[in-house]
Structures are given as C-alpha cells and as structure tokens.
Scaffold this motif. Structure first.
Motif, PDB file in Angstrom:
ATOM      1  N   PHE A  32       0.847  -1.193   0.000  1.00 54.44           N
ATOM      2  CA  PHE A  32       0.000   0.000   0.000  1.00 54.44           C
ATOM      3  C   PHE A  32       0.889   1.251   0.000  1.00 54.44           C
ATOM      4  O   PHE A  32       0.650   2.224  -0.705  1.00 54.44           O
ATOM      5  N   ARG A  33       1.942   1.208   0.811  1.00 56.15           N
ATOM      6  CA  ARG A  33       2.875   2.353   0.882  1.00 56.15           C
ATOM      7  C   ARG A  33       3.519   2.607  -0.473  1.00 56.15           C
ATOM      8  O   ARG A  33       3.591   3.748  -0.935  1.00 56.15           O
ATOM      9  N   ILE A  34       3.973   1.508  -1.108  1.00 57.79           N
ATOM     10  CA  ILE A  34       4.625   1.656  -2.422  1.00 57.79           C
ATOM     11  C   ILE A  34       3.632   2.270  -3.414  1.00 57.79           C
ATOM     12  O   ILE A  34       3.978   3.162  -4.186  1.00 57.79           O
ATOM     13  N   LEU A  35       2.399   1.791  -3.330  1.00 55.53           N
ATOM     14  CA  LEU A  35       1.363   2.285  -4.236  1.00 55.53           C
ATOM     15  C   LEU A  35       1.167   3.799  -4.061  1.00 55.53           C
ATOM     16  O   LEU A  35       1.140   4.555  -5.034  1.00 55.53           O
ATOM     17  N   LEU A  36       1.057   4.232  -2.814  1.00 56.33           N
ATOM     18  CA  LEU A  36       0.804   5.652  -2.570  1.00 56.33           C
ATOM     19  C   LEU A  36       1.983   6.533  -2.995  1.00 56.33           C
ATOM     20  O   LEU A  36       1.812   7.696  -3.336  1.00 56.33           O
ATOM     21  N   ASN A  37       3.178   5.934  -2.977  1.00 55.34           N
ATOM     22  CA  ASN A  37       4.358   6.724  -3.365  1.00 55.34           C
ATOM     23  C   ASN A  37       4.728   6.571  -4.831  1.00 55.34           C
ATOM     24  O   ASN A  37       5.749   7.076  -5.266  1.00 55.34           O
ATOM     25  N   ASN A  38       3.911   5.854  -5.574  1.00 56.20           N
ATOM     26  CA  ASN A  38       4.233   5.614  -6.984  1.00 56.20           C
ATOM     27  C   ASN A  38       3.936   6.872  -7.809  1.00 56.20           C
ATOM     28  O   ASN A  38       2.779   7.259  -7.958  1.00 56.20           O
ATOM     29  N   PRO A  39       4.978   7.515  -8.351  1.00 54.26           N
ATOM     30  CA  PRO A  39       4.741   8.774  -9.077  1.00 54.26           C
ATOM     31  C   PRO A  39       3.939   8.571 -10.360  1.00 54.26           C
ATOM     32  O   PRO A  39       3.395   9.525 -10.907  1.00 54.26           O
ATOM     33  N   GLN A  40       3.906   7.313 -10.848  1.00 51.42           N
ATOM     34  CA  GLN A  40       3.176   7.086 -12.100  1.00 51.42           C
ATOM     35  C   GLN A  40       1.672   6.846 -11.907  1.00 51.42           C
ATOM     36  O   GLN A  40       0.908   6.796 -12.861  1.00 51.42           O
TER      37      GLN A  40
END
Ligand code: SF4
Length: 397
Positions: free
Chosen positions: A7-15
């Motif tokens: 979830f964290r990676i998703l929220l920080n995904n600039p794309q």
C-alpha cells in the motif's frame, strides 16, 4: 490495521494517476468513495492496484478468515413463467418435457435425505410457476421446520415473492410477515441481475423491477431479518450500470443494515438467448470482486461461488476482497452447470474446501447462515480417510 508495504509503495508511486491516488487515500482514511470514483475504478484501475485496496479492506474486516457453510439446495422446478434472456436453466412451459416440477412430498423427501448429516442450511430457489403460491410455500417452510427445527430455511427471491403476493393480492409487508411466521429465516440474493431499467428491460423484462426487488428486501429487513444481494455482471451492461446497482444496495443498507453478503455472479453464455455475448475474463472477474469490496463499504461479506467461477479463480478471489466461498454443495444445484460453468457436477467435501482455502494461505471457518462460527478449521485435523484396498491379482507367467 497496519498499512501493508504494498500500500505504501502504491501511494508513493509517481506514475499512479492522481485520481487513483486520491481513492487509495480515501480507502486508507475510511472514507466512502463516490459513484464517479466507482466508475473510474472500473475504467482506469489496474488489477494490482485494485487487489492492494480490496485486500487491505478484506483483511481489516476479517483478517485471514474465510467462511463457508454446509448446505444443500432444493430447486422446486426448472419451468418458469418468465423468459429471462440470460437464463440457461428455465425450460419454458412449452418445453415441459425437459422440465421437472417437484411436489411438496418430493421436496420434503430431499430434506429427509440429509437427516443426520451436519448441514446447517437448505437453500430453496428455482423457476416461477402458478401452483407454487403463498399457501404452498408457507406449508413447505412450516413442514421443513417441523421435521428439522435446526435447519435454517433460506428461500426464494423477490422474483417469486412479487409474483405470489400479487396473485394473493397482499402487499409486500404482509407477505413477508406471513413467510416469516411460516418458518422462512433468510432470503438469498438472487433475482437482482442489474437493477437499472435500461438493462433490465432487455434481459429480464417481465419479472419484478429493481425497485420492487429492493422494496421486498427492505420489508424483510424491517422485521429484523437478514438477506443477501447479487449482481449479474459481464454481459450487455456498462460499467456505470454496475456502479448504479451497487449504489442502490449501499443506500438501502445504510437505512436497514439487513444485508449480510454481496455476491457478484458472472454471466455465462451457454445454452441461453444471449449466447452471442462473450463472457468476462478471469481478470475482469477479479477486478469486479475488488471494486465490489471497495464500493460496498457497509457490507460485511463478499462471496464467490466456486461452482460458477472454478476452484482456481475462487482461490485467487480471496486476494481480491472475497472472504466467503459458497459451501460444500452436494451436486444439488443445476443452475451453474446448465449455464456452462466449468463445474458440471459441483460437489466438494468439507476437507476439499478446507484444503482449497488453506492452500490459498487463508483460515477456513465453517459458519452458519448468520455467520456464527460452527467450526474453526485452522488447526483442525481430519480423521485419516480409509486407505484404498488393493486386491491380489493373479500372476500371469
Ligand atoms: S432467471 Fe429465474 S425468473 Fe428468469 S427465466 Fe430463469 S428461472 Fe425464470
């Protein structure tokens, strides 16, 4: 609950599209998503994104628990006065030679077949025929309860109720109270299809409308009873029709709280009048489960019918919002197999279903109809099954 690394990676995904990021943040903040956001999820969200959101919500509500129940089905008839275009099951009255019509005694005999077996529910649903009226069903429910008081009677949908109450000239509130008094304990989710008249008129035009379906459930909830809801998806409807369907359910649930479970039903195209319509892909099925989990924030459970979507997809669905797999059927329903489901003889033992859930990394819990725990199978050891017998074969030199 802790937010997963995914979830964290998703929220920080600039794309990630800003609109999708905003929806993810809403999910995290326990905020409800809007109609437009529901449509956006269908149109723009990828499977991986949806899986992260839906699984977060699923685990927040239930952890790894995955429910199932032990039931059997009675399908009183496959003849029907209606002619729904997607129906592979009904043999219209003019095709009577291919049909069955159980009498009261035949249905009670089916119930008696399960005497002494640890089933907790009988699920009764089938076609609509004039002789199955208010008096008939009242007597059936009463006699089932007299014979086996511990068996939960889950029966009929608003399609039947609307028809029989209209014939009896009674309103929904009076009719549902009569059914309750006779022994009915809950209503399954069928007959909902797609509520919006634009679609319903084309695929199921003569039976109860979406509003009537909802009104009957509302009356049932008002007398303190529980029910389920379905949605037949993946045919001629647009994405916004699906969201409209879920919106109407969410709105009723806000008012009554009577729904337990939402069950998306995949349209199958075998042997019906919509055989030219392609079926949805497994990918679309999983996206649909996930969006249901996200949209219906006031429904406790999302269920998959393993007999309809295959055992493998059912296992996968447990990572896309599903927390309930429909029970250990004993090959007593023809509704899925006649529509072209992979499972032509849908029978699964309790051990097989428990293994299926465990192999997907989840905890199997047997429940009754109202989600009381019957058995926790997490550390349960099944008795060793009888070893196969080997016979001595004559030696041929
Ligand atoms: S879906 Fe139900 S109401 Fe419609 S034709 Fe089939 S059995 Fe009858």
């Amino acid at each position: 609950m802790e937010v997963s690394e995914n979830f964290r990676i998703l929220l920080n995904n600039p794309q990630l599209l800003p609109e999708l990021k905003a929806i993810a943040q809403k999910v995290l903040d326990k905020q409800r998503i809007t109609f437009d956001e529901g449509v956006l999820l269908y149109e723009k969200a990828e499977l991986g994104y949806l899986g992260i959101l839906a699984n977060y919500l699923r685990e927040k509500k239930h952890g790894n628990k995955t429910y199932f129940n032990r039931n059997f089905h009675i399908e009183p008839t496959n003849l029907c006065v209606y002619d729904c275009k997607f129906c592979s099951y009904s043999r219209l009255l003019k095709q009577k030679s291919e049909g069955w019509e159980y009498t009261m005694e035949e249905m009670l005999d089916i119930v008696k077949k399960y005497d002494g077996q640890p089933v907790t529910e009988v699920h009764i649903v089938g076609g609509v025929l004039p002789q199955y009226d208010v008096a008939f069903y009242s007597e059936l429910f009463t006699r089932i309860k007299e014979h086996r008081p511990d068996l939960h009677v889950k029966a009929l949908t608003p399609v039947e109720y609307h028809y029989i109450f209209k014939k009896a000239k009674i309103d929904y509130a009076t009719g549902m109270q009569l059914m309750k008094d006779a022994g009915l304990e809950s209503i399954p989710g069928g007959g909902a299809e797609i509520f919006h008249p634009e679609v319903r008129e084309l695929i199921a035009k003569d039976k109860c409308t979406g509003d009537q379906w909802l009104a009957i459930h509302e009356e049932w909830h008002k007398i303190g009873m529980r029910s389920n809801a379905t949605m037949l998806y993946g045919h001629i409807e647009k994405y916004w029709h699906r969201v409209d369907h879920m919106e109407r359910l969410r709105e009723l649930q806000d008012r009554t709280g009577g729904f337990q479970t939402f069950i998306p039903l995949k349209f199958r195209n075998q042997d019906n009048q919509m055989s030219n319509v392609p079926e949805s892909t497994v990918l679309e099925d999983l996206r649909n489960y996930a969006i249901s989990r996200i949209y219906l924030d006031n429904f406790d459970h999302i269920k998959a019918y393993w007999a309809m979507i295959s055992r493998t997809t059912a296992q996968l669905s447990l990572n896309f919002g599903v927390d309930d797999i429909d029970g250990t059927l004993d090959d007593t329903t023809k509704i899925y197999s006649m529509a072209g489901a992979e499972e032509q003889h849908p029978a699964m033992s309790t051990k097989q279903l428990v293994d299926l859930i465990k192999n997907a990394g989840r905890y199997p819990i047997e429940r009754d109809t109202l989600y009381n725990v019957v058995t926790d199978y997490n550390d349960f050891q099944f008795e060793e099954t009888e070893k196969p017998k080997y016979y001595k074969l004559p030696v041929i030199n």
